[in-house]
Design a protein around this motif. Structure first.
Motif, short mmCIF file in Angstrom:
data_model
loop_
_atom_site.label_atom_id
_atom_site.label_comp_id
_atom_site.label_asym_id
_atom_site.label_seq_id
_atom_site.Cartn_x
_atom_site.Cartn_y
_atom_site.Cartn_z
N GLN A 1 12.46 6.14 0.12
CA GLN A 1 12.06 6.90 1.29
C GLN A 1 12.44 8.36 1.16
O GLN A 1 11.70 9.26 1.58
N TYR A 2 13.60 8.61 0.58
CA TYR A 2 14.11 9.97 0.43
C TYR A 2 13.18 10.79 -0.48
O TYR A 2 12.77 11.90 -0.16
N THR A 3 12.86 10.21 -1.63
CA THR A 3 12.00 10.91 -2.58
C THR A 3 10.63 11.18 -1.97
O THR A 3 10.10 12.29 -2.07
N LEU A 4 10.06 10.18 -1.33
CA LEU A 4 8.74 10.34 -0.72
C LEU A 4 8.76 11.42 0.36
O LEU A 4 7.89 12.30 0.40
N ALA A 5 9.74 11.35 1.25
CA ALA A 5 9.77 12.26 2.39
C ALA A 5 9.88 13.72 1.95
O ALA A 5 9.14 14.59 2.47
N TRP A 6 10.73 13.99 0.99
CA TRP A 6 10.90 15.38 0.56
C TRP A 6 9.70 15.89 -0.21
O TRP A 6 9.35 17.08 -0.11
N LYS A 7 9.05 15.04 -0.98
CA LYS A 7 7.85 15.49 -1.69
C LYS A 7 6.72 15.74 -0.69
O LYS A 7 5.98 16.73 -0.81
N PHE A 8 6.58 14.86 0.30
CA PHE A 8 5.57 15.05 1.34
C PHE A 8 5.82 16.36 2.08
O PHE A 8 4.88 17.15 2.33
N LYS A 9 7.05 16.62 2.43
CA LYS A 9 7.41 17.87 3.12
C LYS A 9 7.00 19.08 2.29
O LYS A 9 6.38 20.02 2.79
N LEU B 1 3.99 10.21 -7.03
CA LEU B 1 5.15 10.78 -7.70
C LEU B 1 6.42 9.99 -7.43
O LEU B 1 7.28 9.85 -8.31
N GLN B 2 6.53 9.45 -6.22
CA GLN B 2 7.70 8.63 -5.90
C GLN B 2 7.75 7.39 -6.79
O GLN B 2 8.80 7.01 -7.30
N ARG B 3 6.60 6.76 -6.98
CA ARG B 3 6.57 5.55 -7.81
C ARG B 3 6.96 5.88 -9.26
O ARG B 3 7.69 5.12 -9.90
N GLN B 4 6.42 6.98 -9.78
CA GLN B 4 6.77 7.38 -11.14
C GLN B 4 8.27 7.62 -11.25
O GLN B 4 8.92 7.15 -12.20
N ASP B 5 8.82 8.33 -10.30
CA ASP B 5 10.25 8.63 -10.31
C ASP B 5 11.08 7.35 -10.24
O ASP B 5 12.08 7.19 -10.94
N GLN B 6 10.65 6.43 -9.38
CA GLN B 6 11.33 5.15 -9.22
C GLN B 6 11.40 4.40 -10.55
O GLN B 6 12.46 3.86 -10.93
N ARG C 1 -1.61 4.55 11.88
CA ARG C 1 -2.58 4.84 10.84
C ARG C 1 -1.91 4.65 9.49
O ARG C 1 -0.88 5.26 9.19
N GLY C 2 -2.44 3.76 8.67
CA GLY C 2 -1.87 3.52 7.35
C GLY C 2 -2.28 4.59 6.37
O GLY C 2 -3.47 4.85 6.18
N LEU C 3 -1.30 5.24 5.73
CA LEU C 3 -1.57 6.34 4.80
C LEU C 3 -1.31 5.97 3.35
O LEU C 3 -1.63 6.76 2.46
N GLY C 4 -0.72 4.80 3.09
CA GLY C 4 -0.46 4.42 1.70
C GLY C 4 0.80 3.59 1.58
O GLY C 4 1.38 3.15 2.58
N PHE C 5 1.22 3.39 0.33
CA PHE C 5 2.37 2.54 0.03
C PHE C 5 3.41 3.28 -0.79
O PHE C 5 3.08 4.08 -1.67
N THR C 6 4.66 2.98 -0.51
CA THR C 6 5.80 3.48 -1.29
C THR C 6 6.46 2.27 -1.96
O THR C 6 6.43 1.17 -1.42
N GLU C 7 7.04 2.50 -3.12
CA GLU C 7 7.63 1.40 -3.90
C GLU C 7 9.15 1.41 -3.81
O GLU C 7 9.80 2.43 -4.04
N ALA D 1 -4.02 13.44 1.67
CA ALA D 1 -3.92 13.77 0.25
C ALA D 1 -2.46 14.03 -0.15
O ALA D 1 -2.01 13.61 -1.22
N ALA D 2 -1.71 14.71 0.71
CA ALA D 2 -0.31 14.98 0.42
C ALA D 2 0.49 13.68 0.35
O ALA D 2 1.36 13.52 -0.52
N MET D 3 0.19 12.75 1.25
CA MET D 3 0.92 11.48 1.24
C MET D 3 0.61 10.67 -0.02
O MET D 3 1.50 10.07 -0.64
N LEU D 4 -0.65 10.63 -0.43
CA LEU D 4 -1.02 9.88 -1.62
C LEU D 4 -0.35 10.46 -2.87
O LEU D 4 0.12 9.72 -3.73
N GLU D 5 -0.32 11.80 -2.94
CA GLU D 5 0.32 12.42 -4.11
C GLU D 5 1.83 12.20 -4.08
O GLU D 5 2.45 11.91 -5.10
#
Length: 362
Positions: A38-46, A263-268, A136-142, A255-259
């Motif tokens: 969640q941390y990685t996703l949130a900061w990249k989205f921001k 990136l979060q999944r790759q980092d994970q 509204r569903g915007l995608g999935f985080t791993e 688009a920002a959420m998908l990207e």
């Protein structure tokens, strides 16, 4: 007659000012701690949203007043008190029965396979279901894969699990899974280190990040990379807020959420690969290639659990299992980079019914 051009210029100027005006704050609940998905996703989205909106949007992560429990975060999201949140699929299983498929053992063999399925029409079916509860569903985080560690013996096949006292959560599928393998599923509250150390619990299953962060290597000498359960999060927006946005801003945020999720999944995955030698260096005996087929063979019958009997769940589970057999294309895994993490401190129709499920009781 000269007044018309002046009026037109005035109108255009006002429109330009309105377009440049701040779009406002996005209140993002991630319950984020450094090192978490969640941390990685949130900061990249921001980072992406604030840059691409030229400052019209600011993203506040875990604003003051954000609840500590996911169930309460979800309620605030549904009421519009929060705008965006990352919610574990396991926390949505009563409200959105189709998310239950994500907890089925051995649904995915690799992260890339999960990407292929969840980023396609079957994942979109789950995300569309979120609208039935005001999101509204915007995608999935791993969150990674669950692996088994224990203090008794190396585990290579399903037979090696027999008799082990393995800690389970309240999720019925966990108890059923370990029972099917002949283990002794043992419910226990978090944290569990003391119970593992005392032998009250002999084994546990969690992603590698948890094993490393909580020092389980100190009391669990054996680790098997079973990858028996994939942990998914849903990235959700408040539907009441989302519907007020312009199509252009919706596209920007989507688009920002998908990207950010990509990136979060790759980092994970890069970080998980690096954790294995770290845990070995701490003295853990790691079985990197356990006989997953022997585990999977004993878990097939879990489809008949009451937990999975909803017709929508059965249909989606069958289609996901079928889709997961299609080899996923290889992906180059690169770290998300410093920008992905804060300083340390369109839909394809699917024949799945999406009637609103009953409300869960707390």
């Amino acid at each position: 007659m000269r007044t018309r051009p002046l009026i037109l210029l005035l109108v255009l100027a006002l429109l330009a000012v309105a377009a440049a005006a701040p779009a406002g704050e996005i209140r993002f609940a991630a319950l984020a701690r450094p090192g978490t998905a969640q941390y990685t996703l949130a900061w990249k989205f921001k980072e992406l949203v604030e840059a691409r909106s030229a400052g019209r949007y600011t993203v506040t992560i875990d604003p003051a007043g954000t609840p500590a429990r996911e169930s309460e975060v979800l309620e605030q999201l549904r009421s519009g008190g929060l705008h965006v949140a990352v919610i574990a699929a396991a926390a949505l299983e009563n409200l959105l029965p189709t998310t239950r498929v994500l907890s089925f053992p051995f649904l995915f063999a690799t992260g890339e396979q999960a990407d292929q399925v969840l980023d396609g029409p079957l994942g979109a079916a789950i995300l569309r279901d979120a609208e039935t509860i005001g999101c509204r569903g915007l995608g999935f985080t791993e969150g990674g894969f669950r692996h088994l560690s224990n203090s008794i013996r190396p585990v290579r096949t399903a037979d090696d699990v027999r008799g082990l006292k393995i800690r389970v959560t309240a999720a019925p599928v966990q108890t059923a899974f370990w029972s099917a393998l002949g283990a002794k599923p043992t419910p226990g509250p978090w944290p569990i280190y003391a119970d593992l150390e005392a032998g009250v619990l002999e084994g546990q299953d969690n992603p590698l990040r948890i094993v490393e962060a909580y020092g389980f290597d100190e009391v669990q000498p054996y680790l098997s990379l079973t990858r028996h359960a994939y942990i998914a999060y849903l990235n959700l927006a408040a539907l009441s807020w989302w519907s007020t946005l312009s199509p252009e801003d919706q596209q920007l945020l989507q688009a920002a959420m998908l990207e950010a999720a990509r990136l979060q999944r790759q980092d994970q995955r890069v970080r998980d690969a690096a954790r294995v030698p770290v845990l070995m260096g701490r003295g853990m005996q790691v079985e990197e290639s356990p006989d997953r087929a022997s585990f999977q063979a004993r878990s097939v019958g879990l489809r008949d659990l009451l937990y999975f009997r909803d017709p929508r769940v059965q249909t989606l589970l069958a289609r996901m299992q079928e889709a997961a057999q299609i080899p996923a294309p290889p992906a180059k895994m690169e770290p998300a980079g410093p920008a992905a993490v804060a300083p340390s401190a369109d839909e394809v129709p699917v024949a799945v019914e999406t009637a609103a499920p009953p409300m869960a009781s707390e």
